[in-house]
Design a protein around this motif. Sequence first.
Motif, short mmCIF file in Angstrom:
data_model
loop_
_atom_site.label_atom_id
_atom_site.label_comp_id
_atom_site.label_asym_id
_atom_site.label_seq_id
_atom_site.Cartn_x
_atom_site.Cartn_y
_atom_site.Cartn_z
N LYS A 7 10.38 1.42 23.87
CA LYS A 7 10.05 2.84 23.77
C LYS A 7 11.28 3.71 23.56
O LYS A 7 11.17 4.80 22.99
CB LYS A 7 9.27 3.26 25.02
CG LYS A 7 7.89 2.60 25.08
CD LYS A 7 7.03 3.09 26.23
CE LYS A 7 5.66 2.40 26.19
NZ LYS A 7 4.79 2.82 27.31
N PHE A 8 12.46 3.25 23.99
CA PHE A 8 13.67 4.01 23.66
C PHE A 8 13.94 3.90 22.16
O PHE A 8 14.40 4.86 21.54
CB PHE A 8 14.87 3.50 24.46
CG PHE A 8 16.10 4.36 24.34
CD1 PHE A 8 16.24 5.50 25.11
CD2 PHE A 8 17.10 4.05 23.42
CE1 PHE A 8 17.36 6.32 24.98
CE2 PHE A 8 18.22 4.86 23.29
CZ PHE A 8 18.35 6.00 24.08
N HIS A 9 13.66 2.76 21.59
CA HIS A 9 13.77 2.57 20.14
C HIS A 9 12.82 3.54 19.41
O HIS A 9 13.20 4.16 18.41
CB HIS A 9 13.44 1.10 19.81
CG HIS A 9 12.96 0.85 18.42
ND1 HIS A 9 13.76 0.96 17.31
CD2 HIS A 9 11.73 0.48 17.96
CE1 HIS A 9 13.06 0.66 16.23
NE2 HIS A 9 11.83 0.38 16.60
N PHE A 40 15.01 -0.86 25.89
CA PHE A 40 15.66 -0.87 24.58
C PHE A 40 16.11 -2.30 24.31
O PHE A 40 17.08 -2.77 24.89
CB PHE A 40 16.85 0.08 24.59
CG PHE A 40 17.49 0.30 23.24
CD1 PHE A 40 16.74 0.68 22.14
CD2 PHE A 40 18.87 0.16 23.08
CE1 PHE A 40 17.34 0.91 20.91
CE2 PHE A 40 19.48 0.38 21.86
CZ PHE A 40 18.71 0.77 20.77
N GLY A 41 15.38 -2.99 23.47
CA GLY A 41 15.69 -4.39 23.21
C GLY A 41 16.26 -4.62 21.82
O GLY A 41 16.03 -3.83 20.90
N LYS A 42 17.02 -5.72 21.69
CA LYS A 42 17.58 -6.12 20.41
C LYS A 42 17.16 -7.55 20.11
O LYS A 42 16.77 -8.29 21.02
CB LYS A 42 19.11 -6.03 20.44
CG LYS A 42 19.63 -4.62 20.69
CD LYS A 42 21.15 -4.58 20.69
CE LYS A 42 21.72 -4.89 19.33
NZ LYS A 42 23.20 -4.73 19.29
N SER A 43 17.25 -7.93 18.85
CA SER A 43 16.80 -9.27 18.47
C SER A 43 17.54 -10.36 19.22
O SER A 43 17.01 -11.47 19.39
CB SER A 43 16.97 -9.47 16.96
OG SER A 43 18.30 -9.21 16.57
N SER A 44 18.76 -10.07 19.69
CA SER A 44 19.51 -11.06 20.47
C SER A 44 18.86 -11.34 21.82
O SER A 44 19.23 -12.30 22.50
CB SER A 44 20.96 -10.60 20.66
OG SER A 44 21.01 -9.31 21.26
#
Length: 894
Positions: free
Chosen positions: A745-747, A822-826
Amino acid sequence: MIEANFLAEQSKGNFAKLFEAKFQSEVCSWESQKWVYRNSGFSIDFGIFNQAQFSGIEYLRHCNLAAVDFAKLVFTEEIRSFSRPNDDRAALVLTLRYLADSGKKTIRREDLRDFLEFVLTHSVVNDRIRPTRRLKGYVFFKYFLVFLSKLRTITSVLDFPPVVDRELSESLFIQEVKKLVDVLSLGELNFDEWKKGGSLDTLSLDMGRYYVHHCLEYFERNAAFAYAMQKTIASSKEILVKAGISLNHSSVVGYLLTNNHEAISRWASYVPPKGKMSSGREQHVSTLRPLIRSEFESHYRSFSRRFYILSESGVTSVACQLGISDGSRNKLDIETDIDRLRTVIFENSVNSTDSDLSDLLRRFKRPIKLESFQSAVRSVEKAIEQHEIPEWGDVAPSTADPTLKGVQSDAYSFPVSVHAAGITSIVAMLGWRASEFGFPESSLETLPNEDPIDQYASPFRYQVSWHVFKTHGDVKVARELTARARVLIHQIGMFLSSQGDSEPYLFFGYGSRSASKDNFSKQLCSQRVRLRIPLNWRAFVQDYPPFKILRRGFQYIEDYGEDARTALSDFDWESFDLFRKDRLLNLQLHRASNELQRVTLHSRTGANIWPQHYQAYLRGDEHQLSVLDIATLDEHLSEESKLFLKSNELDRELSQELAEELIGDCLYPTPHAFRHMWAEAVYRRFDGDAGWMIRSNFKHISRAMFVAYIQSKDSQRVHETLRGKVVSNLVHGWLVEEGQGYAGKFHKFLSRAVSATTVLNDVSIAESLDGIIPNIVSLSANPWGFCIVRESTDHLSKCASDKKSNTNRASPSLCLGCINYFGKSSNIDYIVFSSQPHMALLQSSKAGDVPEEFLAESRKFLRQALSRIQEMNPQHAIISKYRDVLGDVDRENI
């Protein structure tokens, strides 16, 4: 100074008319957006004050003035008492912007530090306010105080309220800026150092990690060659004696080592003065070559054998020899055994006894005999000895360092550059201040690891007992080293042949021979570290393998068009395509390449030299600047600065000011920059490639040491500063990648906040950053992603207690659906790992016996996990697995 009665009449609304009557001969009309000071040639543009960011300022509303009229009123003084109006203009712009952002009518005591931080970390560039990557210099601060004094006088005469509370004295400003410099630099700079021109740089982790990677690889790849080179040069006397050559010809050894054909030819063809015997030097060259080669090879093979066995490749090779990497074994068991083996190999290198080694080997899950270990080590070392020794052309940098002159410089500068790469790597790993790397060999200690959690994988703790001058003065402090850092320190010691306590272990051989100089002083150590860290920047920009592949690939495409891949099939197009997708890497390449000449000019000649020559050039006098130097200075110094330099005497403060203007926001490595990178890496330790520096370094470390690394005497303020910078860099990465590979949701908040226009350059990225980064309450890093809590979302956190986030409760089940996630593909791998128990439950043959509420929770978690993975990578192979487990019933809810 403006006359009081003139200002009084201005305040009644007649200032435009009076202005025309009094000053028309010197500038344009009051209504003009640009004033030209005809006597000097300077001009000032007021257009920026018409921008919307300056509307609604409470102070100006009280004065019943528009921002542009207030600015013109302030600058009317410059007609009579000219200094540098555009510097005053920038100061006024930043002051008004702070009033606009803070909602304050007057800046008071409690606002002072925030006000100074804003002013000293923002610049006005092309009528845009942009955050800077480095703290502005003391010269600007001093000038800003003069401006505030001037502003205070004008507002007082006008009977306007003060912009800055009149109770705030200059000493209070200095008191606050002292604290600010300490906090923003993480203790790396104090006020006196800053006052003398000390730099406070922030090379972000996203950018700086490429340089660290380059230096670490450069050191490991070239250490053996550089070691053999310096040892051979040190043996010049013995080599010349064997060849029957006079000892005053030792320079030829360096020429031959680096195949300097021009210098060799000049030396060999030397014709003695008339009446003297022929030198016979051509024959000497033939005699010397095999002697030098034999000496070089001996040192190279001895060192490469000892060095390689400590590397990751060496440890892996020994593990294969011992059967530790047997594919039938559990992956975790293999990893922990390799970690333990790495310790054993290191202890073997530092002369542990056979009984100690036997004890360590006997305690492996699969016990290893000492003889088997020693045989495996010998086998790997023997294989290394058989490797072909590279030639100078294989390791030589593509361009020489312009700071080093003379035909024999390569033979001496190359080992220095390799040593600098090792120093840069250890500074990046440890995150210490520059003054804290001067420890002797005896300060390095090895202790048993008493922590049962990782005692098996890491049987020992390593520490250094040395001074932390900033916080503990002359008292020695024991600080823990990671295993990886300890190995690198040992490798640097091997490279320097460090032995004993006569000089610092990491700078052995570089010390002063003068009895009056303390080789262990913090000043000398700081100087050594500061000189080493930027030394390989030019080579990095030009020789870093990903950069070279990108440059060549783009050039081939430009030259051959669509036929490039066919015409140049031998080129590594696979790597090019991979690197081309890394937008941060491409941004680093673009910026570093464009800024290289400025950085080189600044570092090559120093802040106190090039201004002298540039002033001479501006005045038509003799100078020593190249055409490229002049073009660079002409482009990056303002016309106002050039005019001021041409017509005024040059002093230290003006030199510093010009140096700051030249270097601007250029990317540039310093010890302070690495200290910030290290601190940022702590926050981002789970963030894919960006976190490797911390994850690999801190795999086995005591909790007390880890906590100690991120504490400071002003920890709350430091962490507030760090938190803001880390969030800024995360959002910067999101902008560069245009949101690709992110989730949560931060994205989505960022997606709504940013214009749909594609971000194409660093300027537009900076402008976007300035407008969208919200007030951050807390920042947490987890293996499944970041938790970025804003003021407006604190009470909405899934982990909230009493309407406040409680990140100690963080877990994938709470975080993946939280407004702060806030997630990243890593992070995908850990999300999949967390999903496995839920998948196993739903697929179990006994799922029918499990209460429905438990099954519902598992389905809910998997739906959230699947949603996040689909946001990050819609093509990920694991998506079909989630869909199979959830079944057709849940697909509509995904």
